[in-house]
Design a protein around this motif. Structure first.
Motif, PDB file in Angstrom:
ATOM      1  N   ALA A  17      48.791  47.518  36.201  1.00  0.00           N
ATOM      2  CA  ALA A  17      47.420  47.258  35.750  1.00  0.00           C
ATOM      3  C   ALA A  17      47.110  48.021  34.475  1.00  0.00           C
ATOM      4  O   ALA A  17      46.450  47.495  33.564  1.00  0.00           O
ATOM      5  N   LEU A  21      46.142  46.446  30.873  1.00  0.00           N
ATOM      6  CA  LEU A  21      45.005  46.867  30.056  1.00  0.00           C
ATOM      7  C   LEU A  21      45.456  47.267  28.660  1.00  0.00           C
ATOM      8  O   LEU A  21      44.810  46.907  27.661  1.00  0.00           O
ATOM      9  N   ALA A 133      41.964  44.125  34.856  1.00  0.00           N
ATOM     10  CA  ALA A 133      43.019  45.043  35.283  1.00  0.00           C
ATOM     11  C   ALA A 133      42.834  45.428  36.758  1.00  0.00           C
ATOM     12  O   ALA A 133      43.811  45.513  37.516  1.00  0.00           O
TER      13      ALA A 133
END
Length: 283
Positions: A17, A21, A133
């Protein structure tokens, strides 16, 4: 239920995640490098989040309100994020690049500022990327809900900004994280390092970052090569990174404990965003 810091840290999807991002934020940089670079240090991130929160909180029936130099100085200096002069210089730069403009009568004091469309879109995208995310971690629908409900942006961003600024753990990154985050354009470098991590690829030495062309990276991020090399050298000296070859110094490892430290710091912000967003969705 919003994800807690501990749940985020323990999630096997959290590193992926963060990488997601970082890729999204680099896309924003490529689309508007001047604006992104202006905000690519943690101090300027805090300044921009605070300023935008004040702008969104403007209420003509509850004066004084909105973004003014005095109100931003108070919000920032009381937590020792920046000096009075740094705040004023920051606002002057935003004005000169037309990222903010004077609202109403320019001769009226104190002057009130408002974000221009490009700044508004950039902040909207930043929050969208963070929510997307979070969805990567638990398969949630935050991003879809955010896009479908325009009022969520105005409800969420000011509260996220104030909670992040009030939380000392986020406001003051750990010393090793601050090597990059508290320096000019350092956030861009950190995003690039995170982007290069392949989740699940940990080895004894850490994570293979690959070849680092300091000249090319510095040129892309509009920073001096000397500054970048100094950052990398300091990170190596403090045990965050390591060279594959001490002689050539072209390929890097990221140490596992450094990534864990960065994840713990990022978890503070993500938990805040998720909690505020969950509460905003419930109204």
């Amino acid at each position: 239920m919003a994800l807690s810091e501990q749940q985020l840290i323990e999630s096997p999807a959290f590193v992926a995640a963060l990488r997601f991002l970082a890729v999204n934020l680099q896309g924003e940089f490529d689309g508007n490098p001047r604006l992104s670079r202006m905000l690519a240090s943690h101090q300027r991130w805090l300044l921009s989040q605070a300023g935008f929160a004040l702008y969104l909180e403007y209420d003509p029936t509850a004066l004084p309100s909105g973004l003014t130099a005095g109100r931003l100085k108070q919000m920032i200096t009381e937590v020792d994020v920046a000096s009075r002069n740094t705040v004023l210089n920051f606002l002057d730069q935003l004005l000169s690049y037309r990222f903010i403009r004077v609202a109403g009568d320019a001769n009226r004091r104190p002057r009130r500022f408002e974000a221009t469309e490009i700044s508004h879109q950039a902040m909207w995208q930043w929050l969208a990327a963070n929510l997307a995310a979070l969805d990567q971690i638990d398969g949630g629908d935050r991003f879809a809900a955010y896009c479908a409900t325009p009022g969520l942006f105005r409800a969420v961003q000011p509260r996220v900004a104030r909670c992040c600024i009030d939380d000392r753990r986020w406001r003051e990154p750990p010393e090793r994280v601050a090597i990059f985050l508290w320096t000019e354009a350092g956030g861009l470098v950190m995003d690039e390092l995170i982007r290069r991590i392949e989740p699940g690829s940990e080895q004894a030495q850490g994570y293979d970052i690959g070849r680092v062309d300091a000249r090319a990276m510095a040129g892309h991020f509009m920073m001096s090569r000397t500054h970048l090399q100094r950052l990398l050298r300091k990170a190596v000296d403090m045990g965050c990174l390591a060279w594959h070859d001490d002689t050539k110094k072209t390929h890097l490892w990221m140490k596992s404990d450094y990534l864990e430290e960065y994840c713990r710091w990022q978890a503070v912000k993500f938990a805040i965003i998720d909690k505020v967003f969950a509460e905003a969705r419930l109204g």
